[in-house]
Enzyme design. Structure first.
Site, mmCIF file in Angstrom:
data_model
loop_
_atom_site.group_PDB
_atom_site.id
_atom_site.type_symbol
_atom_site.label_atom_id
_atom_site.label_comp_id
_atom_site.label_asym_id
_atom_site.label_seq_id
_atom_site.Cartn_x
_atom_site.Cartn_y
_atom_site.Cartn_z
ATOM 1 N N ALA A 85 -8.507 -4.354 -2.295
ATOM 2 C CA ALA A 85 -7.389 -3.589 -2.868
ATOM 3 C C ALA A 85 -6.496 -4.551 -3.638
ATOM 4 C CB ALA A 85 -6.585 -2.912 -1.761
ATOM 5 N N LYS A 86 -5.622 -4.030 -4.428
ATOM 6 C CA LYS A 86 -4.613 -4.855 -5.093
ATOM 7 C C LYS A 86 -3.538 -3.941 -5.649
ATOM 8 C CE LYS A 86 -4.465 -9.224 -6.529
ATOM 9 N NZ LYS A 86 -5.211 -10.189 -5.784
#
Ligand code: GLU
Length: 409
Positions: free
Chosen positions: A101-102
């Protein structure tokens, strides 16, 4: 080509070498969930600041979504998707039980007071708390965020969900953080430099290093490299770049930066431009700032023998091709900077077990993961005559693909 297209380009290259079916390729490219939230806060002068917060959750096939949060005007969903995807492959490559994720907020923290950044952070958590959590999605520091922001995230999330130290990593040592987490990405970069130098029959003590960016990652990489005898001949930050062919005194530079000064304040060096720094002749060039540094227009002018990607996404595909043709060895981001998330995993394990490791145990475990992962990549690359990037993605795609297919489409 934008950042997400660049990441997918690299993925497709490796998927083609693997002869992966088109339908499986499709499954692995797109993020699972993209969240955009409005982050409106009252600024110190009474005005309203309107920012946008992003979280891209790319894949949780191998474990909870995991990845940093950056605060920078360039943050948008395209970058978040690109960086989230890189996290999926990074966590798989070093074989830790996470997905990718980011996210971040499109604000410029240099123009904000500490209390404004705190309000922005807490409001962001209010808006995304139902899609993160210790077994769901675990943020961490990235560009312009550090232990300070992670403490606010833990505090705000815990107000809503009860005591939850494992919701975020990279926390302060006095608030369930882990020994060695702050230095981990830079330390990992150094370990990878040692491994690639060994593999190419070079020695750290005889090599010249150039580091673009002197934030958390660049400064710790410089520290470990210089302690190992490597000569750091040039560094830069947003305000300027400096060069001294005889080597810079890294401890002096670090203490300068800790006092809030720019590296340009260092006296025993010549001031050069950011472009000149990238074009310096050296053994190892380490981009340790933002992405998209190496593009078609400058790739021909790079004079480094080896590039170690401490930043995420510093090399655009056209430049990567030129580097391959010119025999410039590129150690890809998903290997080179994996030390940070690896140590995040150690922190999370300690949080889940309410247990503490000491610094020497963390360093030993971190070095082991980094060395073993790099050897796996180097071996595959040389046995199949492919680039380190293609090899790294192949290993990661194999692991994620298997986990994905085993769970059913
Ligand atoms: N932001 C770091 C990275 O890009 C660390 C992520 C984490 O620890 O979750 O790898």
């Amino acid at each position: 080509m934008n950042a997400f297209e660049a990441t997918n380009h690299y993925l497709r290259n490796s998927m083609e070498v693997m002869e992966l079916e088109e339908r499986v390729q499709k499954l692995l490219l797109q993020p699972d969930r993209q969240v955009t939230v409005e982050v409106a806060v009252e600024l110190d002068n009474g005005n309203i600041g309107n920012y946008v917060g992003f979280r891209s959750q790319h894949s949780n096939a191998r474990g909870p979504y995991k990845g940093g949060l950056r605060y920078h005007p360039s943050v948008d969903m395209n970058h978040a998707n690109s960086l989230a995807s890189l996290m999926t492959w990074k966590t798989a490559l070093v074989d830790i039980p996470y997905g990718g994720a980011k996210g971040g907020i499109n604000c410029d923290p240099q123009k904000l007071s500490e209390t404004e950044v705190e309000r922005i952070t807490r409001k962001f958590v209010d808006n995304i708390h139902d899609v993160i959590g210790p077994t769901v999605d675990i943020p961490a520091p990235d560009v312009n965020t550090s232990a300070r922001e992670m403490a606010w995230i833990m505090s705000q999330y815990s107000k809503l969900h009860g005591f939850s130290p494992g919701v975020v990593t990279g926390k302060p040592l006095d608030l369930f953080g882990a020994q060695g987490r702050e230095e981990a990405t830079g330390r990992g970069v150094w370990v990878i430099c040692e491994e690639v130098l060994k593999a190419t029959k070079r020695e750290t003590g005889n090599c010249r290093f150039v580091i673009q960016g002197f934030g958390n990652v660049g400064s710790y990489a410089a520290k470990f490299i210089s302690e190992a005898g490597g000569k750091v001949i040039a560094v830069s930050d947003v305000n300027g770049a400096i060069f001294n062919g005889n080597g810079l005194d890294v401890p002096t530079l670090i203490s300068l930066v800790k006092q809030g000064q720019s590296v340009s304040g260092y006296k025993e060096a010549d001031s050069i431009s950011h472009d000149e720094l990238l074009r310096l002749e050296c053994d190892v060039l380490i981009p340790a700032a933002l992405g998209e540094v190496f593009v078609k227009d400058n790739a021909d002018e790079i004079q480094a023998k080896i590039i170690v990607e401490a930043a995420n996404g510093p090399t655009m595909p056209e430049a990567d091709e030129i580097f391959n043709q010119r025999d410039i060895l590129v150690v890809p981001d998903i290997l080179a900077n994996a030390g940070g998330v690896t140590c995040s995993y150690f922190e999370w394990v300690q949080n889940m077990q309410y247990f503490k490791w000491d610094l020497s145990k963390t360093r030993k475990e971190l070095d082991k993961v980094m060395r073993e992962s790099s050897r796996t990549v180097f071996n595959l690359a040389s046995s199949h005559d492919i680039s380190l990037r293609t090899a790294a993605f192949i290993i990661a795609i194999g692991r994620v693909g298997k986990a994905r297919v085993l769970q059913g489409i």
